[in-house]
Design an enzyme around this catalytic site. Structure first.
Site, PDB file in Angstrom:
ATOM      1  N   LYS A  65       0.705  -1.277   0.004  1.00  0.00           N
ATOM      2  CA  LYS A  65       0.051   0.074  -0.120  1.00  0.00           C
ATOM      3  C   LYS A  65       0.767   1.214   0.086  1.00  0.00           C
ATOM      4  O   LYS A  65       2.063   1.044   0.386  1.00  0.00           O
ATOM      5  CB  LYS A  65      -0.884   0.086   1.357  1.00  0.00           C
ATOM      6  N   ARG A  72     -10.114 -11.633   2.344  1.00  0.00           N
ATOM      7  CA  ARG A  72     -11.082 -12.769   1.857  1.00  0.00           C
ATOM      8  C   ARG A  72     -10.407 -13.947   1.818  1.00  0.00           C
ATOM      9  O   ARG A  72     -11.104 -15.255   1.690  1.00  0.00           O
ATOM     10  CB  ARG A  72     -11.274 -12.338   0.465  1.00  0.00           C
TER      11      ARG A  72
END
Ligand code: BES
Ligand code: MN
Ligand code: ZN
Length: 500
Positions: free
Chosen positions: A276, A350
């Site tokens: 990020k 996920r």
């Protein structure tokens, strides 16, 4: 931090020997200056010879939401201070629970450093006033040398006119337990990632849970390898701090249904090799908010003795880039055997959830609730304060309605089938991301759906924005962890306990 001590009182606000009296104001078109007193303030107004609204207007009160106006009582009542807090505009039905909760929160925060107050907002809605007061008083000062003003020490809550003392005591107890659970979740979220990592998070969760009488099991990295939890292991591989799965279970009296809870516990999300940007990466300390909420709700369920069978499966990992990290291009074999091609290591939530959901479904639950700070796309679609709620149609809508009723906010979102094709992998059963940025929150939901057993009513709550308040405090919401969606899930469990 010590929470205020709340107790019911039958002494009216105009007679209470306390430091401050909390009353409410409303915006009104029909009253002079556009401000009027809210229900509950009648006796204080009488002590002021009916001049209270006029005095408040003189010093600028408008009744607007979140407004606090303080006036000295000049000997009219024993309390030295009158705190008038705005509810905003009300309808013919009177103030809503959320207006009461919010005003109570604002009043409690404005009274930091005070010893004792009495609130009249409880006469309008006892449950909401208790929740709002306790949540508004919350501060996280663990890491400060100078703690600043302590939260208000005691708040007397005036009992509503209707209902029995026994009912009032039960309401106070339940609302207090719920607010405490929210604060537990906030504390977890606010604890920095150097101190809250998978093993320490697991230990802290286990300690709380066993104190509450829950059954606890911690799967360490060895147990995870043995069990074949490829998602959790893959994501955790880059960190020097190995992953965990915490399993909690609770069996209430004459359980009405079996409910499985799963919460994303990424103790810090750098994005991994798909790293990020530096700006605001620190906010990824909150990437375990779903896990925090699940642990807090389990403890709450035991305290309130919900007639349900509950399990919690909480995967915890730190997503780091390193020489041992998983890579874009890797294929992971998940718990249960499905294979996933990792195209972006920043879509890690996920992956850990999938393992946990398959495991949770093995116990044959009627309902599966998963909670996660899953996608930036949630913020794009719904903003900072509205959770995205997906899943099987009926259970999704039921959850969304309850989320709004609690004031936490949430909106039902679809899982469009055409997105499934976009997750097709060139070599594995499924890829962890699509090749485009459209409907990112929904694509994550579609991915998770692949790991839900048939015939389980399922809801997925994406709390990426709502879990963490990056702005200043407002209403009963502090800066930092908000504790969302603890109150929604508590209310949902209560609803299931009642109706099945
Ligand atoms: N933890 C983030 C999602 C997030 C973003 C939470 C902002 C709170 C605030 C999640 O793991 C993530 O990085 N998601 C990616 C998915 C993408 C790579 C498909 C995202 O949303 O950018
Ligand atoms: Mn990520
Ligand atoms: Zn994440």
């Amino acid at each position: 931090m010590t929470a205020p001590k709340l107790s019911l009182t039958t002494t009216t606000a105009d007679e209470a020997t306390v430091d401050a009296v909390i009353i409410a104001t409303v915006q009104s078109d029909s009253d002079p200056g556009g401000v009027a007193l809210a229900p509950g303030s009648e006796r204080v107004d009488t002590a002021f010879d009916g001049a209270l609204a006029g005095i408040l207007r003189t010093v600028g009160a408008t009744g607007k939401q979140d407004e606090v106006v303080k006036i000295p009582s000049m000997g009219k009542i024993p309390a030295g201070l009158v705190v008038a807090v705005g509810l905003g505009r009300t309808t013919g039905d009177g103030p809503t629970a959320e207006q009461v909760r919010r005003a109570s929160g604002v009043a409690a925060r404005s009274l930091a450093g005070t010893r004792r107050a009495v609130t009249t907002l409880s006469t309008v809605d006892l449950h909401a006033a208790v929740e709002g007061t306790l949540l508004g008083a919350y501060r996280f000062t663990e890491y400060r040398s100078e703690k600043g003003d302590a939260p208000i020490e005691r708040v007397d809550v005036v009992a509503p006119a209707d209902g029995s003392p026994k009912d009032h005591r039960a309401t106070l107890k339940a609302a207090t337990a719920i607010a405490e659970a929210v604060c537990t979740a906030r504390d977890f979220v606010n604890t920095p990632p150097n101190d809250l990592y998978p093993a320490s998070f697991a230990d802290r969760a286990a300690a709380l849970a066993s104190d509450a009488g829950l059954d606890v099991e911690i799967l360490d990295e060895k147990a995870l390898r043995k069990g074949g939890y490829g998602g959790v292991l893959g994501v955790g591989m880059g960190s020097a701090r190995p992953p965990r799965i915490v399993r909690l279970s609770y069996k209430g009296p004459k359980p009405k249904a079996k409910v499985a809870l799963v919460g994303k516990g990424i103790t810090f999300d750098t994005g991994g090799i798909s790293i990020k940007p530096a700006a605001t990466m620190d906010e990824m300390t909150s990437d375990m908010s779903g896990a925090a909420a699940v642990v807090a709700v389990m403890v709450l369920a035991a305290k309130l003795k919900y007639p349900l069978s509950l399990t919690a499966t909480v995967p915890m990992a730190e997503n780091m880039p390193s020489g041992s990290a998983y890579r874009p291009g890797d294929v992971l074999t998940m718990y249960g055997g499905k294979t996933v091609e990792v195209l972006n290591t920043d879509a890690e939530g996920r992956l850990i959830l999938a393992d946990a959901m398959v495991r949770a479904c093995e116990d044959g639950p009627d309902y599966l609730i998963d909670i996660a700070t899953l996608t930036g796309a949630q913020l794009v679609a719904l903003g900072r304060r509205t959770s995205g709620i997906m899943g099987t149609d009926e259970f999704r809508d039921r959850t969304a309605e309850i989320a709004r009723a609690t004031g936490e906010g949430g909106w039902p979102m679809p899982l469009p089938d055409e997105l499934r094709g976009d997750l097709d992998s060139k070599l594995a059963d499924i890829a962890n991301v699509t090749g485009h940025r459209w409907g990112g929150m929904l694509a994550a939901g579609i991915f998770l759906r692949e790991f839900v057993a048939k015939d389980v009513a399922w809801v997925h709550i994406d709390i990426a924005g709502p879990a963490f308040n990056v702005g200043g405090p407002w209403g009963y919401t502090a800066k930092g962890g908000t504790g969302i969606p603890v109150r929604t899930v508590a209310a949902l469990l209560a609803d299931i306990a009642e109706k099945g």
